[in-house]
Scaffold this active site. Structure first.
Site, PDB file in Angstrom:
ATOM      1  N   SER A  48     -38.680 110.207   8.573  1.00  0.00           N
ATOM      2  CA  SER A  48     -37.737 110.790   9.520  1.00  0.00           C
ATOM      3  C   SER A  48     -37.720 112.309   9.380  1.00  0.00           C
ATOM      4  O   SER A  48     -38.723 112.969   9.629  1.00  0.00           O
ATOM      5  CB  SER A  48     -36.353 110.161   9.324  1.00  0.00           C
ATOM      6  OG  SER A  48     -35.492 110.484  10.379  1.00  0.00           O
TER       7      SER A  48
ATOM      8  N   ASP B 175     -42.153 107.421  10.698  1.00  0.00           N
ATOM      9  CA  ASP B 175     -41.171 107.560  11.775  1.00  0.00           C
ATOM     10  C   ASP B 175     -40.611 108.987  11.835  1.00  0.00           C
ATOM     11  O   ASP B 175     -39.404 109.217  11.794  1.00  0.00           O
ATOM     12  CB  ASP B 175     -40.035 106.548  11.587  1.00  0.00           C
ATOM     13  CG  ASP B 175     -39.728 105.790  12.878  1.00  0.00           C
ATOM     14  OD1 ASP B 175     -40.485 105.941  13.860  1.00  0.00           O
ATOM     15  OD2 ASP B 175     -38.738 105.027  12.893  1.00  0.00           O
TER      16      ASP B 175
ATOM     17  N   HIS C 194     -35.851 102.048  12.601  1.00  0.00           N
ATOM     18  CA  HIS C 194     -35.989 103.299  11.865  1.00  0.00           C
ATOM     19  C   HIS C 194     -35.779 103.109  10.353  1.00  0.00           C
ATOM     20  O   HIS C 194     -36.493 103.690   9.537  1.00  0.00           O
ATOM     21  CB  HIS C 194     -34.989 104.323  12.413  1.00  0.00           C
ATOM     22  CG  HIS C 194     -35.250 105.730  11.969  1.00  0.00           C
ATOM     23  ND1 HIS C 194     -36.485 106.334  12.089  1.00  0.00           N
ATOM     24  CD2 HIS C 194     -34.423 106.652  11.394  1.00  0.00           C
ATOM     25  CE1 HIS C 194     -36.414 107.575  11.611  1.00  0.00           C
ATOM     26  NE2 HIS C 194     -35.188 107.791  11.185  1.00  0.00           N
TER      27      HIS C 194
END
Length: 392
Positions: free
Chosen positions: A238, A261, A316
């Site tokens: 992330s 991600d 996620h």
């Protein structure tokens, strides 16, 4: 609603047993704090470290959920969960040195919440340094003062009112990437024989010089000669994924990056042409947007070795340890579960990463057996993203 909560992490599938220890250097926020995962020698009855090491982290996580008062509940139900590695286990010597992965956590996380992927990669013969960032993006972190060893806690910070999020996050991502570079410099100093004390005065002696273990010291010289500094990569999830991409720009010694991600938002447009090294983007099915994928494709259009794949059935948080929580309560709070079995997701992620690292770190291993994953070929994997894929 949810029954008993526990953390169902598994031991690494690679040929090495895994040890870990915490390392803190410096007495200000400008120092470093990280958890090291590494191949270790077998040790009967070894202690396993706590997954959430301190109550303050429970409070930090609670503040990021709709139930900000649930810190005692998080502590009560998850505070005793442990990671299946040998805490301060004896380092397994390696004459050629292990390749190094520096891991950057996501927004609101901290150094232990990616133990599943870190210990898995360590079991295949890597030293993994999982950073705890001090840019106010960790749910909580701390340093110890020089005068009396008192802990100074650094809380998570929301975007200040009236400030544009891009500029706030841009400043953070640059600090984060610089911290990744600092970790590499720290390990290079240690490898060259420089004495670097570990602020955390633990029982474990980090003073193994190519074999023997001593106790009662806080030196980090056990790493001397144990890391192959010609084979170094950076990885993250992330906010940590885009941190890994930016670190490639800041430090030429990083040979490639693995971005789980990645949240591409904070990376300014002017930097895209400067990302010349290969990146492996491993995305979840439910997080990325066409705009974000387009940013990744800007990089893959410049370097044919940059790959973008998506794991179907993942969300996620599938890249975090939260996906291995067995009870329903926290899986719901943290939106941690997709439809894909979490162990299958970890297997795909680790195998794709290993295949990519073999290629770009010039490793002499058997990881090429998973090369098909890099093209998005395999069970539960597609190239690029579902909304870009012609067959979906």
């Amino acid at each position: 609603m949810g029954g008993t909560q526990s953390l169902a992490l598994q031991q690494g599938k690679g040929p090495h047993q895994v040890g870990c220890t915490d390392v803190m250097v410096g007495h200000s926020w400008q120092g470093l704090f990280l958890r090291l995962f590494y191949p270790c020698l077998p040790q009967g009855g070894a202690e396993q470290p706590l997954w959430i090491p301190r109550y303050e982290y429970c409070a930090g996580l609670a503040n990021l959920t709709p139930l900000s008062c649930c810190a005692p509940l998080i502590s009560l139900t998850l505070g005793s969960c442990r990671v299946p590695v040998s805490w301060n286990g004896p380092f397994k010597p390696c004459s050629t040195g292990y390749p190094l992965i520096i891991f950057s956590h996501g927004l609101g996380a901290f150094r232990t919440l990616y133990s599943s992927i870190c210990l898995e990669l360590a079991s295949w013969g890597f030293v993994v340094a999982a950073l705890e960032h001090r840019d106010h993006s960790a749910s909580a972190t701390y340093f110890c003062t020089a005068e009396d060893g008192r802990e100074e806690w650094i809380p998570y910070q929301q975007v200040p009112q009236g400030q544009k999020e891009f500029y706030f996050r841009k400043k953070q991502v640059h600090q984060r990437a610089e911290e990744c570079v600092q970790v590499l410099q720290l390990l290079e100093d240690i490898s060259s024989g420089k004495s670097v004390p570990n602020v955390l005065h633990q029982d474990f002696s980090l003073s193994v010089l190519k074999g023997g273990l001593g106790r009662g010291s806080s030196a980090l010289s056990f790493l001397q000669g144990s890391i192959d500094l010609s084979r170094v990569t950076v990885m993250g999830h992330s906010f940590g994924g885009v941190t890994a991409v930016l670190a490639l720009v800041k430090e030429p010694r990083f040979r490639c990056a693995v971005a789980l991600d990645a949240w591409m938002f904070p990376l300014e447009n002017a930097l895209y042409p400067e990302v010349t090294k290969p990146v492996l983007f491993i995305n979840s099915e439910k997080f990325q947007t066409p705009e974000s994928i387009a940013k990744m494709k800007r990089l893959s259009s410049r370097n044919s070795q940059t790959k973008i794949i998506t794991i179907l059935g993942s969300v996620h948080h599938s890249h975090t340890d939260f996906t291995f929580l067995t009870g329903k309560l926290f899986s719901l709070i943290f939106s941690a579960r997709g439809t894909l079995d979490p162990y299958k997701g970890l297997e795909i992620t680790s195998q794709a990463a290993l295949a990519f690292l073999q290629k770009h770190l010039n490793l002499q291993e058997e990881f090429a057996q998973w090369d098909n994953l890099l093209e998005g070929i395999g069970d539960c994997v597609v190239p690029e993203a579902p909304f870009c894929h012609p067959n979906l």
